[in-house]
Scaffold this motif. Structure first.
Motif, PDB file in Angstrom:
ATOM      1  N   GLN A  65       0.921  -0.986  -0.033  1.00 41.85           N
ATOM      2  CA  GLN A  65       0.068  -0.030   0.193  1.00 41.85           C
ATOM      3  C   GLN A  65       0.827   1.202  -0.017  1.00 41.85           C
ATOM      4  N   LYS A  66       2.135   1.361   0.752  1.00 36.75           N
ATOM      5  CA  LYS A  66       2.886   2.383   0.512  1.00 36.75           C
ATOM      6  C   LYS A  66       3.629   2.506  -0.619  1.00 36.75           C
ATOM      7  N   GLN A  67       3.655   1.437  -1.449  1.00 40.82           N
ATOM      8  CA  GLN A  67       4.354   1.204  -2.572  1.00 40.82           C
ATOM      9  C   GLN A  67       6.019   1.142  -2.760  1.00 40.82           C
ATOM     10  N   ASN A  68       6.103   0.506  -1.462  1.00 37.63           N
ATOM     11  CA  ASN A  68       7.576  -0.027  -1.087  1.00 37.63           C
ATOM     12  C   ASN A  68       7.534  -1.289  -1.659  1.00 37.63           C
ATOM     13  N   TYR A  69       7.851  -1.574  -2.723  1.00 34.49           N
ATOM     14  CA  TYR A  69       7.728  -2.980  -3.523  1.00 34.49           C
ATOM     15  C   TYR A  69       8.665  -3.806  -3.116  1.00 34.49           C
ATOM     16  N   SER A  70       9.825  -3.408  -2.969  1.00 34.12           N
ATOM     17  CA  SER A  70      11.197  -4.183  -2.697  1.00 34.12           C
ATOM     18  C   SER A  70      10.839  -5.069  -1.002  1.00 34.12           C
ATOM     19  N   VAL A  71      10.706  -3.988  -0.124  1.00 28.91           N
ATOM     20  CA  VAL A  71      10.137  -4.686   1.030  1.00 28.91           C
ATOM     21  C   VAL A  71       9.002  -5.768   1.234  1.00 28.91           C
ATOM     22  N   ALA A  72       7.952  -5.233   0.340  1.00 25.56           N
ATOM     23  CA  ALA A  72       6.764  -6.032   0.157  1.00 25.56           C
ATOM     24  C   ALA A  72       7.004  -7.515  -0.305  1.00 25.56           C
ATOM     25  N   LEU A  73       7.785  -7.162  -1.458  1.00 27.74           N
ATOM     26  CA  LEU A  73       8.090  -8.596  -2.056  1.00 27.74           C
ATOM     27  C   LEU A  73       9.038  -9.658  -0.971  1.00 27.74           C
ATOM     28  N   GLU A  74       9.840  -8.834  -0.295  1.00 32.12           N
ATOM     29  CA  GLU A  74      10.645  -9.593   0.744  1.00 32.12           C
ATOM     30  C   GLU A  74       9.704 -10.530   1.762  1.00 32.12           C
ATOM     31  N   GLU A  75       8.719  -9.494   2.333  1.00 28.39           N
ATOM     32  CA  GLU A  75       8.025  -9.964   3.396  1.00 28.39           C
ATOM     33  C   GLU A  75       7.103 -11.147   2.977  1.00 28.39           C
ATOM     34  N   LEU A  76       6.469 -10.983   1.687  1.00 33.45           N
ATOM     35  CA  LEU A  76       5.601 -11.752   1.071  1.00 33.45           C
ATOM     36  C   LEU A  76       6.328 -13.188   0.558  1.00 33.45           C
ATOM     37  N   THR A  77       7.592 -13.106   0.216  1.00 34.34           N
ATOM     38  CA  THR A  77       8.284 -14.235  -0.136  1.00 34.34           C
ATOM     39  C   THR A  77       8.509 -15.056   1.265  1.00 34.34           C
ATOM     40  N   MET A  78       8.893 -14.328   2.130  1.00 34.41           N
ATOM     41  CA  MET A  78       9.102 -15.026   3.373  1.00 34.41           C
ATOM     42  C   MET A  78       7.813 -15.637   4.066  1.00 34.41           C
TER      43      MET A  78
END
Length: 270
Positions: A65-78
């Protein structure tokens, strides 16, 4: 939880306010001994994999939602590493991958989410929306219809609205209007639905009606790039050069990096 994790589109624009989810006080930290802080007082991390996957998915969705896609991708991959069978994590990662233009990977994640939970209405809606965005409108409709027909779906108006957008792309304006009107019955005065109605009338050549609908809409809500771009095209066809110039300037000033502003600069009005 599912609404937090997956209720993202359509639509359509997300805010990018930046705030730290975690913070620490400056200065030197002091390590405590077991006597000073007994183990019984320390928070116990969740042990089961589903709970940990949910926590990572929720955090990843907040970063999305904050458009911080790199961190979002890291968390969701985890989350997926922790629990590969947790469908919402795959669905949310599909949305991230779409936003970073990894379409093949996004498609794979959406399909995996639906393999794990084929009846989930939000997953069906989101995959239908994705297919419509990438030019696979006919493939999108069965997923959107599955979401619409699910009596447990709390926001079916989104599926109807996405179906309307798909039908516009397919050129069936009557079907598109039917879906949008149904969406408005569920959620009256939804700005995105009203914008879609104006676009349908623009495509039909009913320029005066489209212009009036857009004027009413712009008086009630702050326009996004999509709305301004439609106004520019409507006023251009109506021959109102002053209105066209005014709204063009707003689009370039407020949303200079938007796809709509780029189309304006290229002169691609259709």
């Amino acid at each position: 939880m599912r609404r937090v994790v997956l209720g993202l589109i359509a639509l359509l624009s997300v805010s990018a306010c930046s705030s730290g989810l975690f913070s620490s006080s400056p200065g030197t930290t002091t390590q405590k001994t077991a006597e000073e802080e007994p183990d019984s007082r320390r928070p116990t991390p969740p042990r089961d994999k589903r709970t940990r996957a949910k926590l990572h998915t929720e955090l990843g969705s907040l970063y999305l939602q904050k458009q911080n896609y790199s961190v979002a991708l890291e968390e969701l991959t985890m989350a997926i590493v922790v629990d590969p069978d947790y469908a919402p994590a795959h669905g949310a990662r599909g949305l991230v991958l779409y936003n970073i233009r990894e379409m093949a990977l996004a498609d794979r994640d959406f399909q995996q989410a639906l393999n794990l939970d084929p009846n989930d209405p939000e997953l069906n809606n989101n995959y239908g929306w994705f297919l419509c965005q990438v030019g696979r409108e006919r493939e999108a409709m069965p997923y959107l219809q599955r979401a619409m027909k699910n009596a447990l779906y709390e926001t079916p108006d989104r599926a109807y609205l996405n179906a309307g957008a798909c039908q516009v792309k397919l050129g069936d304006l009557d079907a598109a209007e039917g879906f949008v009107q149904h969406s408005l019955l569920i959620r009256p005065n939804n700005a995105q639905a009203l914008l879609q109605l104006a676009e349908i009338n623009y495509r039909r050549g009913q320029l005066e009606l489209a212009s009036q609908q857009l004027s009413d809409l712009l008086r009630k809500a702050e326009p996004n790039a999509e709305a301004l771009w439609l106004v520019v095209r409507v006023e251009r066809k109506r021959g109102d050069r002053l209105a066209e110039a005014r709204y063009s300037a707003q689009l370039k000033r407020k949303f200079p990096l938007s796809p709509e502003a780029q189309e304006l600069l290229k002169g691609n009005f259709e």
